[in-house]
Design a protein around this motif. Structure first.
Motif, PDB file in Angstrom:
ATOM      1  N   UNK A 122      43.538  54.390  56.166  1.00 48.01           N
ATOM      2  CA  UNK A 122      43.033  53.768  57.393  1.00 48.01           C
ATOM      3  C   UNK A 122      41.803  52.911  57.169  1.00 48.01           C
ATOM      4  N   UNK A 123      40.997  53.266  56.179  1.00 52.28           N
ATOM      5  CA  UNK A 123      39.812  52.476  55.824  1.00 52.28           C
ATOM      6  C   UNK A 123      40.084  51.523  54.661  1.00 52.28           C
ATOM      7  N   UNK A 124      41.346  51.479  54.210  1.00 47.81           N
ATOM      8  CA  UNK A 124      41.747  50.595  53.094  1.00 47.81           C
ATOM      9  C   UNK A 124      40.823  50.765  51.882  1.00 47.81           C
ATOM     10  N   UNK A 125      40.487  52.020  51.571  1.00 50.35           N
ATOM     11  CA  UNK A 125      39.514  52.268  50.515  1.00 50.35           C
ATOM     12  C   UNK A 125      39.981  51.734  49.163  1.00 50.35           C
ATOM     13  N   UNK A 126      41.218  51.984  48.807  1.00 48.51           N
ATOM     14  CA  UNK A 126      41.718  51.562  47.491  1.00 48.51           C
ATOM     15  C   UNK A 126      41.573  50.055  47.314  1.00 48.51           C
ATOM     16  N   UNK A 127      41.997  49.298  48.310  1.00 52.69           N
ATOM     17  CA  UNK A 127      41.906  47.834  48.233  1.00 52.69           C
ATOM     18  C   UNK A 127      40.455  47.374  48.237  1.00 52.69           C
ATOM     19  N   UNK A 128      39.656  47.973  49.090  1.00 53.02           N
ATOM     20  CA  UNK A 128      38.257  47.562  49.202  1.00 53.02           C
ATOM     21  C   UNK A 128      37.497  47.876  47.922  1.00 53.02           C
TER      22      UNK A 128
ATOM     23  N   UNK B 119      35.468  47.924  36.642  1.00 50.39           N
ATOM     24  CA  UNK B 119      35.111  47.455  37.984  1.00 50.39           C
ATOM     25  C   UNK B 119      33.613  47.660  38.222  1.00 50.39           C
ATOM     26  N   UNK B 120      32.988  46.759  38.983  1.00 55.67           N
ATOM     27  CA  UNK B 120      31.547  46.907  39.257  1.00 55.67           C
ATOM     28  C   UNK B 120      31.206  48.202  39.995  1.00 55.67           C
ATOM     29  N   UNK B 121      32.116  48.676  40.831  1.00 60.69           N
ATOM     30  CA  UNK B 121      31.851  49.847  41.658  1.00 60.69           C
ATOM     31  C   UNK B 121      31.885  51.118  40.812  1.00 60.69           C
ATOM     32  N   UNK B 122      30.745  51.789  40.724  1.00 58.76           N
ATOM     33  CA  UNK B 122      30.610  52.965  39.856  1.00 58.76           C
ATOM     34  C   UNK B 122      30.274  54.247  40.601  1.00 58.76           C
TER      35      UNK B 122
ATOM     36  N   UNK C  65      38.714  47.922  44.910  1.00 62.45           N
ATOM     37  CA  UNK C  65      39.115  46.941  43.894  1.00 62.45           C
ATOM     38  C   UNK C  65      38.411  45.603  44.102  1.00 62.45           C
ATOM     39  N   UNK C  66      38.168  45.249  45.353  1.00 66.64           N
ATOM     40  CA  UNK C  66      37.544  43.960  45.666  1.00 66.64           C
ATOM     41  C   UNK C  66      36.023  44.002  45.644  1.00 66.64           C
ATOM     42  N   UNK C  67      35.463  45.188  45.613  1.00 69.93           N
ATOM     43  CA  UNK C  67      34.016  45.334  45.736  1.00 69.93           C
ATOM     44  C   UNK C  67      33.285  44.770  44.509  1.00 69.93           C
ATOM     45  N   UNK C  68      32.211  44.077  44.794  1.00 72.90           N
ATOM     46  CA  UNK C  68      31.320  43.604  43.730  1.00 72.90           C
ATOM     47  C   UNK C  68      30.037  44.425  43.689  1.00 72.90           C
ATOM     48  N   UNK C  69      29.930  45.381  44.578  1.00 72.29           N
ATOM     49  CA  UNK C  69      28.746  46.247  44.632  1.00 72.29           C
ATOM     50  C   UNK C  69      28.878  47.385  43.620  1.00 72.29           C
ATOM     51  N   UNK C  70      27.751  47.998  43.293  1.00 76.53           N
ATOM     52  CA  UNK C  70      27.766  49.135  42.366  1.00 76.53           C
ATOM     53  C   UNK C  70      27.995  50.450  43.085  1.00 76.53           C
ATOM     54  N   UNK C  71      27.814  50.460  44.428  1.00 70.01           N
ATOM     55  CA  UNK C  71      27.986  51.694  45.177  1.00 70.01           C
ATOM     56  C   UNK C  71      28.711  51.418  46.484  1.00 70.01           C
ATOM     57  N   UNK C  72      29.359  52.481  46.986  1.00 72.36           N
ATOM     58  CA  UNK C  72      30.090  52.418  48.250  1.00 72.36           C
ATOM     59  C   UNK C  72      29.662  53.625  49.064  1.00 72.36           C
ATOM     60  N   UNK C  73      29.344  53.409  50.345  1.00 75.25           N
ATOM     61  CA  UNK C  73      28.836  54.492  51.198  1.00 75.25           C
ATOM     62  C   UNK C  73      29.827  54.783  52.317  1.00 75.25           C
ATOM     63  N   UNK C  74      30.229  56.039  52.390  1.00 71.30           N
ATOM     64  CA  UNK C  74      31.084  56.523  53.469  1.00 71.30           C
ATOM     65  C   UNK C  74      30.265  57.510  54.281  1.00 71.30           C
ATOM     66  N   UNK C  75      30.350  57.424  55.594  1.00 72.20           N
ATOM     67  CA  UNK C  75      29.709  58.407  56.461  1.00 72.20           C
ATOM     68  C   UNK C  75      30.778  59.034  57.351  1.00 72.20           C
TER      69      UNK C  75
ATOM     70  N   UNK D 296      40.562  55.746  40.999  1.00 74.40           N
ATOM     71  CA  UNK D 296      40.163  54.336  40.958  1.00 74.40           C
ATOM     72  C   UNK D 296      39.326  54.045  39.715  1.00 74.40           C
ATOM     73  N   UNK D 297      38.346  54.911  39.423  1.00 70.74           N
ATOM     74  CA  UNK D 297      37.482  54.688  38.266  1.00 70.74           C
ATOM     75  C   UNK D 297      38.274  54.779  36.953  1.00 70.74           C
ATOM     76  N   UNK D 298      39.287  55.616  36.918  1.00 70.51           N
ATOM     77  CA  UNK D 298      40.133  55.723  35.713  1.00 70.51           C
ATOM     78  C   UNK D 298      40.993  54.478  35.538  1.00 70.51           C
ATOM     79  N   UNK D 299      41.569  54.002  36.621  1.00 75.59           N
ATOM     80  CA  UNK D 299      42.455  52.834  36.541  1.00 75.59           C
ATOM     81  C   UNK D 299      41.702  51.518  36.417  1.00 75.59           C
TER      82      UNK D 299
END
Length: 195
Positions: free
Chosen positions: A42-48, A87-90, A50-60, A80-83
């Motif tokens: 619902x939040x399209x996390x997998x796609x987002x 990717x920049x997102x760590x 992959x597209x992220x250029x940020x180093x972190x992602x915040x979910x609340x 995601x990190x394995x595949x």
């Protein structure tokens, strides 16, 4: 200040039910599939991610409950990190608000239904906080959990201006609106929108 543990019972199929709100914690058919469909897809996390250029992602999240959403999110993020190791997102940050935390014994009973999360469950239970209001930071390798115990309408403003416009995705999981209208009101939504 003390917070009250959740008052729950278990259905014959093992699904936890809140006595405070007379509502189930998750689907009786397939709780994990519900989490994956409603929150992860619902939040399209997998796609987002992959597209992220940020180093972190915040979910609340409003309503930590059993932690199933948290576990499923970590599992997906690790995949995601394995595949996508370059990717920049760590790093994943997960902020969750819980007014009525489950006691450790009930958490253990629920988690036993999901052996794929056994390691995460053990780590969570080892550091599960006492029922005192406030924020508790727990580290899970690449993921940081900030678990806020107490009323979300009181705790959310404590994030302050630092978190304004920082949350990338929200999991709204506070029982059904008809059962828990305090989690589904305009004042709270305005606070959610701010961060």
């Amino acid at each position: 200040m003390l917070v009250n543990y959740a008052d729950i019972r278990f259905n014959p199929d093992g699904t936890p039910v809140s006595n405070q709100f007379d509502d189930i914690y998750f689907s009786t058919a397939d709780a994990l599939a519900e989490t994956e469909y409603v929150f992860l897809a619902g939040n399209r996390l997998w796609e987002r991610w992959q597209q992220s250029q940020a180093e972190r992602f915040i979910i609340a999240e409003t309503g930590f409950g059993s932690g199933l959403n948290f576990f499923a999110t970590i599992a997906l993020f690790r995949r995601f990190r394995t595949e996508f190791p370059t990717a920049p997102l760590k790093r994943l940050f997960f902020i969750s608000f819980e007014k009525y935390p489950l006691n450790p014994q009930d958490l253990l009973l629920i988690h036993q239904q999901y052996p794929q999360f056994n390691e995460l469950s053990q780590q969570l239970l080892q550091h599960w906080p006492q029922p005192l209001s406030g924020c508790y930071r727990l580290h899970f390798a690449e993921t940081t959990l900030d678990l806020w115990l107490g009323d979300v309408t009181e705790n959310l403003p404590a994030l302050g201006d630092y978190m304004q416009n920082k949350v990338d995705a929200w999991f709204l999981d506070g029982f059904a609106p008809a059962k828990n209208p305090g989690m589904w009101n305009e004042h709270l939504f305005q606070q959610l929108a701010r961060v």
